[in-house]
Design an enzyme around this catalytic site. Structure first.
Site, PDB file in Angstrom:
ATOM      1  N   LYS A 183      -5.587  46.346  51.159  1.00  0.00           N
ATOM      2  CA  LYS A 183      -6.723  45.857  50.363  1.00  0.00           C
ATOM      3  C   LYS A 183      -6.917  44.358  50.561  1.00  0.00           C
ATOM      4  O   LYS A 183      -8.047  43.865  50.670  1.00  0.00           O
ATOM      5  CB  LYS A 183      -6.495  46.162  48.881  1.00  0.00           C
ATOM      6  N   LEU A 184      -5.833  43.616  50.629  1.00  0.00           N
ATOM      7  CA  LEU A 184      -5.942  42.175  50.833  1.00  0.00           C
ATOM      8  C   LEU A 184      -6.503  41.858  52.220  1.00  0.00           C
ATOM      9  O   LEU A 184      -7.254  40.889  52.381  1.00  0.00           O
ATOM     10  CB  LEU A 184      -4.587  41.503  50.622  1.00  0.00           C
TER      11      LEU A 184
END
Length: 311
Positions: A183-184
């Site tokens: 996600k990052l």
């Protein structure tokens, strides 16, 4: 601690913000279609849960203790690491053995790993399921879901997520940190695209081509892409009254991104530039949409923060 083994599980949702409210509404409808018990909805501001009940098949929970004692599967989407840690702390003494916590917030991978380990000790499974997509995609059920944690438990939860809140799930491993690291990476692309588009729009205006023509070019070459979406927000100066991704939230994620990059020995120069612009804009303009960083670049080019759109 009671045991969670119902064939028709009681589900709950914690956190009814811009993203959570839409995800909760889709899950509530799915549960109703399966003849499962109505979704139990909790929000710190109870009025939001009451509002959701007016339009969707949910019951309102008045406390986290009620959620923990009642629910077999608990979904949540919260603001930041501190909110997630505090919520789990409040839930933990009352959770059923065998309960499942499906957490969708963008938090530090290490924090998720710590929470998963704590909950495992009391027989509770933690799944890290962050999502990609803006509020409009949450509303239409078109998010991308990243899932990490127990494979067996993921298979039980997946039908309540896909195709419910999203069209695609990217499944990772047993380590809950994996989905958050992915996600990052995704949020790195978003902040980088915003920085790139802001520079390109300012370059076009400063060089006399016009930011409107830059936007037109992006729509032709990269149709229906983030480039055109953010160019449109910059062109129309909607970063104050249409805050889809607040600068504060972007900076929070960038903090996690830079920490992850440091641990991996990776240099992210564009992220450093984005953060410099974001810090200045937030200090001077408040917590506007991250597309507002274009204003700082415009000011450096003597174009003015809110460049007027040409007719």
């Amino acid at each position: 601690m009671s045991s969670s083994s119902s064939a028709t599980p009681q589900c709950a949702y914690i956190g009814l913000g811009a993203m959570g409210k839409s995800m909760a509404s889709h899950i509530a409808n799915k549960l109703a279609s399966l003849n499962y018990p109505a979704l139990l909805a909790f929000n710190r501001t109870q009025a939001r849960a009451e509002d959701l009940k007016k339009t969707h098949p949910v019951e309102v929970a008045t406390s986290l203790e009620q959620v923990a004692k009642s629910a077999d599967i608990i979904f949540s989407c919260l603001l930041n690491d501190a909110a997630v840690v505090e919520t789990v702390k409040s839930l933990k003494p009352h959770l059923k053995s065998g309960a499942i916590l499906v957490e969708s917030s963008t938090i530090s991978p290490s924090v998720a790993q710590e929470l998963a380990a704590e909950l495992k000790e009391i027989g509770v499974v933690y799944l890290a399921c962050p999502v990609m997509g803006p509020p409009v995609k949450a509303a239409s059920g078109e998010l991308t879901v990243m899932m990490a944690g127990s494979k067996d438990v993921r298979s039980k939860v997946l039908p309540l997520l896909i195709p419910v809140i999203g069209k695609k799930a990217i499944e990772l491993g047993e380590d809950v940190g994996e989905s958050l690291r992915l996600k990052l990476c995704g949020n790195f692309f978003i902040t980088s695209v915003v920085e790139m588009v802001a520079e390109g729009m300012t370059l076009g205006e400063g060089a006399g081509v016009g930011q409107d023509k830059v936007k037109e070019l992006l729509d032709c070459v990269f149709p229906n892409s983030l480039l055109g979406i953010y160019a449109g927000r910059m062109l129309n100066n909607t970063y104050r009254d249409q805050v889809a991704f607040p600068i504060s939230a972007a900076k929070k994620d960038v903090g996690h991104i830079t920490h992850m990059a440091k641990e991996a020995g990776v240099s992210l120069p564009i992220t450093e530039i984005f953060l410099e612009n974001a810090n200045k804009v937030q200090a001077e303009q408040g917590d506007i949409d991250l597309s507002g960083i274009v204003g700082n670049l415009r000011e450096k080019a003597n174009l003015g923060f809110d460049l007027e759109k040409k007719n």
